[in-house]
Design a protein around this motif. Structure first.
Motif, PDB file in Angstrom:
ATOM      1  N   THR A  52       0.831  -1.204   0.000  1.00 22.61           N
ATOM      2  CA  THR A  52       0.000   0.000   0.000  1.00 22.61           C
ATOM      3  C   THR A  52       0.867   1.256   0.000  1.00 22.61           C
ATOM      4  O   THR A  52       0.616   2.207  -0.759  1.00 22.61           O
ATOM      5  CB  THR A  52      -0.933   0.009   1.225  1.00 22.61           C
ATOM      6  N   ARG A  53       1.899   1.281   0.835  1.00 19.72           N
ATOM      7  CA  ARG A  53       2.787   2.439   0.899  1.00 19.72           C
ATOM      8  C   ARG A  53       3.512   2.656  -0.425  1.00 19.72           C
ATOM      9  O   ARG A  53       3.650   3.788  -0.901  1.00 19.72           O
ATOM     10  CB  ARG A  53       3.786   2.249   2.041  1.00 19.72           C
ATOM     11  N   SER A  54       3.963   1.564  -1.045  1.00 16.67           N
ATOM     12  CA  SER A  54       4.656   1.690  -2.320  1.00 16.67           C
ATOM     13  C   SER A  54       3.732   2.244  -3.394  1.00 16.67           C
ATOM     14  O   SER A  54       4.127   3.098  -4.196  1.00 16.67           O
ATOM     15  CB  SER A  54       5.214   0.335  -2.747  1.00 16.67           C
ATOM     16  N   LEU A  55       2.484   1.785  -3.412  1.00 14.24           N
ATOM     17  CA  LEU A  55       1.519   2.287  -4.394  1.00 14.24           C
ATOM     18  C   LEU A  55       1.210   3.769  -4.167  1.00 14.24           C
ATOM     19  O   LEU A  55       1.102   4.542  -5.118  1.00 14.24           O
ATOM     20  CB  LEU A  55       0.230   1.463  -4.316  1.00 14.24           C
TER      21      LEU A  55
ATOM     22  N   ASP B   2       7.316   3.275 -16.483  1.00 15.19           N
ATOM     23  CA  ASP B   2       7.983   2.559 -15.395  1.00 15.19           C
ATOM     24  C   ASP B   2       7.110   2.541 -14.141  1.00 15.19           C
ATOM     25  O   ASP B   2       6.983   1.507 -13.472  1.00 15.19           O
ATOM     26  CB  ASP B   2       9.327   3.221 -15.081  1.00 15.19           C
ATOM     27  N   GLU B   3       6.534   3.684 -13.814  1.00 16.01           N
ATOM     28  CA  GLU B   3       5.688   3.761 -12.622  1.00 16.01           C
ATOM     29  C   GLU B   3       4.426   2.910 -12.784  1.00 16.01           C
ATOM     30  O   GLU B   3       4.005   2.219 -11.855  1.00 16.01           O
ATOM     31  CB  GLU B   3       5.308   5.218 -12.335  1.00 16.01           C
TER      32      GLU B   3
ATOM     33  N   ARG C 280       1.168  -1.821 -11.569  1.00 14.65           N
ATOM     34  CA  ARG C 280       0.405  -3.006 -12.001  1.00 14.65           C
ATOM     35  C   ARG C 280       0.823  -4.231 -11.192  1.00 14.65           C
ATOM     36  O   ARG C 280      -0.030  -4.980 -10.683  1.00 14.65           O
ATOM     37  CB  ARG C 280       0.639  -3.265 -13.494  1.00 14.65           C
ATOM     38  N   GLN C 281       2.114  -4.449 -11.053  1.00  8.71           N
ATOM     39  CA  GLN C 281       2.606  -5.618 -10.316  1.00  8.71           C
ATOM     40  C   GLN C 281       2.194  -5.553  -8.852  1.00  8.71           C
ATOM     41  O   GLN C 281       1.711  -6.545  -8.274  1.00  8.71           O
ATOM     42  CB  GLN C 281       4.123  -5.700 -10.445  1.00  8.71           C
ATOM     43  N   GLU C 282       2.375  -4.393  -8.241  1.00  7.37           N
ATOM     44  CA  GLU C 282       2.084  -4.263  -6.813  1.00  7.37           C
ATOM     45  C   GLU C 282       0.587  -4.323  -6.530  1.00  7.37           C
ATOM     46  O   GLU C 282       0.161  -4.943  -5.544  1.00  7.37           O
ATOM     47  CB  GLU C 282       2.674  -2.949  -6.292  1.00  7.37           C
ATOM     48  N   PHE C 283      -0.216  -3.715  -7.377  1.00  5.95           N
ATOM     49  CA  PHE C 283      -1.662  -3.731  -7.162  1.00  5.95           C
ATOM     50  C   PHE C 283      -2.215  -5.142  -7.337  1.00  5.95           C
ATOM     51  O   PHE C 283      -3.125  -5.557  -6.617  1.00  5.95           O
ATOM     52  CB  PHE C 283      -2.346  -2.769  -8.124  1.00  5.95           C
ATOM     53  N   THR C 284      -1.656  -5.881  -8.296  1.00  8.94           N
ATOM     54  CA  THR C 284      -2.085  -7.269  -8.489  1.00  8.94           C
ATOM     55  C   THR C 284      -1.728  -8.111  -7.266  1.00  8.94           C
ATOM     56  O   THR C 284      -2.533  -8.950  -6.814  1.00  8.94           O
ATOM     57  CB  THR C 284      -1.431  -7.860  -9.748  1.00  8.94           C
TER      58      THR C 284
ATOM     59  N   ASP D  86      -0.580  -0.465 -18.710  1.00  6.59           N
ATOM     60  CA  ASP D  86       0.751  -1.046 -18.877  1.00  6.59           C
ATOM     61  C   ASP D  86       0.934  -1.609 -20.283  1.00  6.59           C
ATOM     62  O   ASP D  86       1.988  -1.427 -20.910  1.00  6.59           O
ATOM     63  CB  ASP D  86       0.961  -2.142 -17.825  1.00  6.59           C
ATOM     64  N   GLU D  87      -0.095  -2.297 -20.779  1.00  6.48           N
ATOM     65  CA  GLU D  87      -0.035  -2.844 -22.137  1.00  6.48           C
ATOM     66  C   GLU D  87       0.170  -1.714 -23.155  1.00  6.48           C
ATOM     67  O   GLU D  87       1.002  -1.814 -24.066  1.00  6.48           O
ATOM     68  CB  GLU D  87      -1.331  -3.596 -22.461  1.00  6.48           C
TER      69      GLU D  87
END
Length: 217
Positions: A43-46, A70-71, A76-80, A118-119
């Motif tokens: 959550t903090r990273s997002l 990049d962001e 996308r990775q973190e939210f997934t 992202d795509e």
């Protein structure tokens, strides 16, 4: 002596059971602590990524497609991952309904929207990554149209993910609190806006003659 030995043995059994119970509780506590820590870190990273994107948007000189891509890829990775960590709570919330029931579809819509972004950005960045978004000019239009034409397959996939995001939001049923209803409304507007944008990006090369002849609506 025999009686005393048996008595001692009986007394030791509850101690052994208590130790096992205590061990299980400690393990569960550790697992819950690790889970809470993981959710907190994601959550903090997002939130940090969202803040950096806002800073870039506020300073056009820093805004370029590669940095945004990049962001978005990281988000996308973190939210997934966050969606997976919260899956049991989201499952329960959908069965309880109301505000809690909206959490799952909102998270699903977020995942689908980030995949779409992202795509799209991944397909456009190789051609436009060094292009400063604050200094766009008509001279750069052929380069932009070439990139859009090449990115059509990725943009079509992004459209599918945005349609899935809209479908996820459509699953939300009331009654909702005014605050959550506002979130859902805002999310629906953003997803619809993104769908229009992706649709426009797919037809822009043809409309502006990139395919050989201009076609006007």
């Amino acid at each position: 002596m025999t009686v005393r030995f048996e008595s001692d043995h009986v007394l030791k059994k509850p101690d052994s059971h208590q130790q096992v119970t205590r061990g299980v509780k400690i393990i569960l506590l550790l697992l819950v602590s690790i889970w809470i820590g993981s959710v907190g870190i994601l959550t903090r990273s997002l939130l940090n990524r969202a803040e950096r994107l806002q800073q870039m948007a506020a300073d056009p000189a820093r805004l370029n497609l590669a940095a945004v891509a990049d962001e978005v890829h990281g988000a996308r990775q973190e939210f997934t991952l966050l969606r997976g960590e919260l899956a049991p709570l989201l499952w329960l919330g959908e069965r309880l309904g109301g505000d809690l029931g909206a959490a799952g579809p909102l998270m699903d819509a977020g995942v689908e929207s980030l995949v779409a972004a992202d795509e799209s950005l991944s397909a456009l960045t190789p051609s436009l990554g060094d292009l400063g978004l604050s200094s766009l000019s008509m001279e750069q239009m052929p380069q932009i149209l070439d990139a859009l034409a090449s990115a059509r397959p990725a943009l079509a996939r992004a459209q599918i993910h945005l349609d899935a995001a809209a479908a996820a939001l459509a699953r939300i049923q009331g009654p909702l609190s005014p605050r959550v209803e506002g979130w859902v409304s805002k999310a629906s507007q953003l997803v619809q806006l993104a769908r229009y944008g992706i649709g426009g990006a797919q037809i822009a090369p043809g409309l502006l003659g990139q395919d050989g002849s201009r076609t006007y609506l």
